[in-house]
Motif scaffolding. Structure first.
Motif, PDB file in Angstrom:
ATOM      1  N   PRO A 182      22.786  58.129  96.960  1.00  0.00           N
ATOM      2  CA  PRO A 182      22.943  57.885  95.402  1.00  0.00           C
ATOM      3  C   PRO A 182      22.541  58.876  94.668  1.00  0.00           C
ATOM      4  N   GLY A 183      23.199  59.431  93.540  1.00  0.00           N
ATOM      5  CA  GLY A 183      22.756  60.723  92.798  1.00  0.00           C
ATOM      6  C   GLY A 183      23.627  61.721  92.941  1.00  0.00           C
ATOM      7  N   ASP A 184      24.161  61.829  94.343  1.00  0.00           N
ATOM      8  CA  ASP A 184      25.088  62.934  94.760  1.00  0.00           C
ATOM      9  C   ASP A 184      26.357  62.669  94.298  1.00  0.00           C
ATOM     10  N   PRO A 185      27.235  63.819  93.853  1.00  0.00           N
ATOM     11  CA  PRO A 185      28.463  63.650  93.038  1.00  0.00           C
ATOM     12  C   PRO A 185      29.511  63.008  93.956  1.00  0.00           C
ATOM     13  N   THR A 186      29.478  62.996  95.362  1.00  0.00           N
ATOM     14  CA  THR A 186      30.527  62.338  96.161  1.00  0.00           C
ATOM     15  C   THR A 186      30.069  60.823  96.560  1.00  0.00           C
ATOM     16  N   TYR A 187      28.875  60.489  96.310  1.00  0.00           N
ATOM     17  CA  TYR A 187      28.321  59.175  96.758  1.00  0.00           C
ATOM     18  C   TYR A 187      29.203  57.895  96.442  1.00  0.00           C
ATOM     19  N   GLY A 188      29.980  57.980  95.369  1.00  0.00           N
ATOM     20  CA  GLY A 188      30.969  56.747  94.973  1.00  0.00           C
ATOM     21  C   GLY A 188      31.976  56.763  96.075  1.00  0.00           C
ATOM     22  N   LEU A 189      32.584  58.055  96.204  1.00  0.00           N
ATOM     23  CA  LEU A 189      33.709  58.287  97.278  1.00  0.00           C
ATOM     24  C   LEU A 189      33.097  57.664  98.626  1.00  0.00           C
ATOM     25  N   ASP A 190      31.976  58.221  99.029  1.00  0.00           N
ATOM     26  CA  ASP A 190      31.656  57.663 100.305  1.00  0.00           C
ATOM     27  C   ASP A 190      31.287  56.047 100.216  1.00  0.00           C
ATOM     28  N   ARG A 191      31.213  55.493  99.534  1.00  0.00           N
ATOM     29  CA  ARG A 191      31.030  54.152  99.504  1.00  0.00           C
ATOM     30  C   ARG A 191      32.254  53.301  99.405  1.00  0.00           C
ATOM     31  N   ALA A 192      33.373  54.318  98.725  1.00  0.00           N
ATOM     32  CA  ALA A 192      34.565  53.662  98.808  1.00  0.00           C
ATOM     33  C   ALA A 192      35.250  53.605 100.005  1.00  0.00           C
ATOM     34  N   MET A 193      34.994  54.656 100.666  1.00  0.00           N
ATOM     35  CA  MET A 193      35.537  54.858 102.141  1.00  0.00           C
ATOM     36  C   MET A 193      34.928  53.724 103.128  1.00  0.00           C
ATOM     37  N   GLU A 194      33.741  53.583 102.835  1.00  0.00           N
ATOM     38  CA  GLU A 194      32.953  52.519 103.675  1.00  0.00           C
ATOM     39  C   GLU A 194      33.815  51.245 103.315  1.00  0.00           C
ATOM     40  N   ARG A 195      33.771  51.098 102.350  1.00  0.00           N
ATOM     41  CA  ARG A 195      34.697  49.508 101.833  1.00  0.00           C
ATOM     42  C   ARG A 195      35.956  49.520 102.577  1.00  0.00           C
ATOM     43  N   LEU A 196      36.687  50.665 102.532  1.00  0.00           N
ATOM     44  CA  LEU A 196      38.061  50.678 102.922  1.00  0.00           C
ATOM     45  C   LEU A 196      37.846  50.358 104.317  1.00  0.00           C
ATOM     46  N   ASN A 243      37.330  46.736 105.198  1.00  0.00           N
ATOM     47  CA  ASN A 243      38.512  45.965 104.720  1.00  0.00           C
ATOM     48  C   ASN A 243      39.520  46.107 105.852  1.00  0.00           C
ATOM     49  N   LEU A 244      39.544  47.396 106.596  1.00  0.00           N
ATOM     50  CA  LEU A 244      40.647  47.785 107.780  1.00  0.00           C
ATOM     51  C   LEU A 244      39.867  47.084 109.100  1.00  0.00           C
ATOM     52  N   ALA A 245      38.803  46.668 108.925  1.00  0.00           N
ATOM     53  CA  ALA A 245      38.270  46.158 110.473  1.00  0.00           C
ATOM     54  C   ALA A 245      38.974  44.698 110.825  1.00  0.00           C
ATOM     55  N   LYS A 246      39.354  44.681 112.056  1.00  0.00           N
ATOM     56  CA  LYS A 246      39.941  43.440 112.624  1.00  0.00           C
ATOM     57  C   LYS A 246      39.167  42.571 112.992  1.00  0.00           C
ATOM     58  N   GLY A 247      39.020  41.195 112.134  1.00  0.00           N
ATOM     59  CA  GLY A 247      38.283  40.222 112.598  1.00  0.00           C
ATOM     60  C   GLY A 247      36.885  40.186 112.215  1.00  0.00           C
ATOM     61  N   ASN A 248      36.190  39.064 112.422  1.00  0.00           N
ATOM     62  CA  ASN A 248      34.911  38.967 111.575  1.00  0.00           C
ATOM     63  C   ASN A 248      34.073  39.647 112.727  1.00  0.00           C
ATOM     64  N   ALA A 249      34.030  39.826 113.898  1.00  0.00           N
ATOM     65  CA  ALA A 249      33.168  40.476 114.835  1.00  0.00           C
ATOM     66  C   ALA A 249      33.121  42.055 114.505  1.00  0.00           C
ATOM     67  N   ALA A 250      34.359  42.601 114.078  1.00  0.00           N
ATOM     68  CA  ALA A 250      34.078  43.893 113.782  1.00  0.00           C
ATOM     69  C   ALA A 250      33.679  44.141 112.418  1.00  0.00           C
ATOM     70  N   LYS A 251      33.970  43.235 111.468  1.00  0.00           N
ATOM     71  CA  LYS A 251      33.356  43.465 110.225  1.00  0.00           C
ATOM     72  C   LYS A 251      31.915  43.227 110.471  1.00  0.00           C
ATOM     73  N   ALA A 252      31.299  42.302 111.246  1.00  0.00           N
ATOM     74  CA  ALA A 252      29.720  41.984 111.248  1.00  0.00           C
ATOM     75  C   ALA A 252      29.070  43.438 111.783  1.00  0.00           C
TER      76      ALA A 252
END
Length: 183
Positions: free
Chosen positions: A29-43, A46-55
């Protein structure tokens, strides 16, 4: 099975390494690309298949937030501490909930429960390292986070015991990752 045992042994060795040496937060947090990093994490989540992969992704995210917490404390960016603790807590809780959904659906969740037990144990160790860097006045949120990791670890170990019918400490695959409260 042998690879998993080697992985657990590797984790045991890593737990003796200090938080600064092992947990590389990367972008914080505070780095210029932190928001992009978190957006990629959320993506990725969301692309993870199934609850086990999401867990599993949620478990990874929880430890990533704590690594970021360690880094922001080291860098004096303490304004991010509470949000990182909350995000880590939420990711761990959601991971546990997803595993319960999988179990309710009749799926084999022993491996996931073991991962939660190991992850909560490692997170506990990291939080203890972080506590050493924070003045006593600022430790209340960290104490709550430590308590949550203890409870998460205990719940996961109890579920492993219930599912397998044997004590988790006797499970050679788990390598007894039990958090014990300090008295």
């Amino acid at each position: 099975m042998r690879i998993f045992a080697l992985f657990i042994a590797f984790l045991l060795v890593l737990t003796v390494v200090s938080a600064d040496e092992y947990y590389d937060a990367g972008i914080i947090p505070g780095d210029p690309t932190y928001g992009l990093d978190r957006a990629m994490e959320r993506l990725s989540l969301n692309l993870a298949k199934g609850n086990a992969a999401k867990a599993e992704k949620r478990l990874q995210n929880a430890i990533e937030r704590l690594a970021e917490l360690n880094a922001v404390i080291n860098n004096g960016r303490t304004q991010h501490v509470d949000q990182l603790l909350l995000d880590s807590k939420n990711d761990l809780e959601i991971a546990e909930d997803l595993v319960l959904i999988e179990e309710d659906a009749g799926k084999d969740v022993i491996a996931l429960e073991k991962k939660i037990a190991v992850a909560s144990f490692n997170q506990y160790l990291l939080l203890e390292e972080i506590m050493k860097k924070v003045p006593v006045a600022g430790q209340s949120g960290l104490r709550i986070a430590l308590e949550q990791r203890v409870k998460s670890n205990q719940r996961a170990l109890s579920r492993v015991e219930r599912i397998t019918g044997r004590a988790a400490g006797m499970d050679e695959d788990l390598a007894l990752k039990k958090v014990r409260k300090k008295s």
